[in-house]
Design an enzyme around this catalytic site. Sequence first.
Site, PDB file in Angstrom:
ATOM      1  N   LYS A  71      -2.709   2.135  10.231  1.00  0.00           N
ATOM      2  CA  LYS A  71      -2.677   0.669  10.322  1.00  0.00           C
ATOM      3  C   LYS A  71      -2.503   0.288  11.788  1.00  0.00           C
ATOM      4  CE  LYS A  71      -0.010  -3.328   8.799  1.00  0.00           C
ATOM      5  NZ  LYS A  71       0.997  -3.825   7.842  1.00  0.00           N
TER       6      LYS A  71
ATOM      7  N   LYS B 254      -6.754   0.236   8.123  1.00  0.00           N
ATOM      8  CA  LYS B 254      -6.642  -1.221   8.202  1.00  0.00           C
ATOM      9  C   LYS B 254      -6.501  -1.672   9.643  1.00  0.00           C
ATOM     10  CE  LYS B 254      -3.339  -4.727   6.965  1.00  0.00           C
ATOM     11  NZ  LYS B 254      -1.995  -4.994   6.590  1.00  0.00           N
TER      12      LYS B 254
HETATM   13  C1  PBG Z   1       2.691  -6.131   6.107  1.00  0.00           C
HETATM   14  C2  PBG Z   1       1.242  -6.426   5.898  1.00  0.00           C
HETATM   15  C3  PBG Z   1       0.408  -7.159   6.743  1.00  0.00           C
HETATM   16  C4  PBG Z   1      -0.834  -7.192   6.128  1.00  0.00           C
HETATM   17  C5  PBG Z   1      -0.728  -6.492   4.934  1.00  0.00           C
HETATM   18  N1  PBG Z   1       0.562  -6.005   4.829  1.00  0.00           N
HETATM   19  C6  PBG Z   1       0.684  -7.901   7.985  1.00  0.00           C
HETATM   20  C7  PBG Z   1       1.190  -7.246   9.188  1.00  0.00           C
HETATM   21  O1  PBG Z   1       1.243  -6.040   9.335  1.00  0.00           O
HETATM   22  O2  PBG Z   1       1.572  -8.034  10.048  1.00  0.00           O
HETATM   23  C8  PBG Z   1      -2.048  -7.878   6.675  1.00  0.00           C
HETATM   24  C9  PBG Z   1      -3.126  -8.185   5.707  1.00  0.00           C
HETATM   25  C10 PBG Z   1      -4.124  -9.159   6.177  1.00  0.00           C
HETATM   26  O3  PBG Z   1      -4.184  -9.560   7.367  1.00  0.00           O
HETATM   27  O4  PBG Z   1      -4.933  -9.572   5.343  1.00  0.00           O
HETATM   28  N2  PBG Z   1       3.444  -6.423   4.970  1.00  0.00           N
END
Ligand code: PBG
Length: 332
Positions: free
Chosen positions: A203, A256
Amino acid sequence: MTTFPVPDDVLVKRPRRLRGHPALRRLVRETTLTRDDLILPLFACPGAGVRTEVASMPGVFRESPDRIADTCREARDLGIPAVILFGLPESKDPIGASSWRADGIVQRTLDVAKKAVPDMLYIVDLCFCEYTSHGHCGVLRADGTLDNDATLPNLARQAVSLADAGADVIAPSGMLDGMVAAIRRGLDANGHTSTPILSYAAKYASAFYGPFRDAADSAPQTGDRKGYQQDPANSDEAIREVALDIEQGADMVMVKPAMPNLDIVRRVKDTFGLPTAAYQVSGEYAMMHAAARNGWLDLDRVMEESLVGIKRAGADMILTYFARAMARRLGG
Ligand code: PBG
């Protein structure tokens, strides 16, 4: 007089022959997107009968548990196999304790939605940023940095609470070291040996999460997440991250955001061969919608092209806010 001879020797091979007939194009098509590939993200908020659209994400809502159940029914009827739940709690504190309460927002939503639509697969996002007053993904040290090791038992606690409430798959998204191992041990020690983990293994610290943080009210109050999420410039690091999560017990892994990291999706799939998910995040969804609203892009076509591209890159499943629209387009 100048002549321009046609190179008839190379033109024995004409790739365009396979593109002429629409039915032949179907026969030689390599990638087929199906409804089985789609996971719909949903935002659960307190109350009853609540359905508030997220300004930067047209067609995406914060919904109370009863409304989430309605949406799950609609998704099920469209042939979508799974949803992933995010929670907006009624109160926040520095450690995010509301995330592991038996009557927490996601726990309540699971109860209502599972009763209404038992054949849906309920994945839950496991993180602290929506539950902490400071918006970081765990507990903080006095100097304001994330305390990785002190957060691990809390992650396990949240995971067990969600599994107790009926979560079918746990999806930790915090990018903390040792998070998958801590959650696996916690689940196993509390009767949930069969609950799979879908780890947000690679991520990136991405600007494409902007609209999500509006939707989930989870932007960090100070600083950023670069200390725990990955640098978008790195590829080998993603492979090391995924390897560690698999060692620690991840059953499925995620990359992601999807679109800026399709090379990572391919590398992860080729290297490990595990079921691999890609998350088409909020910013990818928002920018396609914004361009379409301006008349600059055809929304249905960019939606489909982007999702086919993610699948072609190696994703076995795609988390996307387009899940319902895509399922409808596929004839769901
Ligand atoms: C953290 C989380 C995030 C997203 C999914 N889980 C946000 C982050 O890491 O700030 C982002 C998903 C998206 O942008 O659609 N709980």
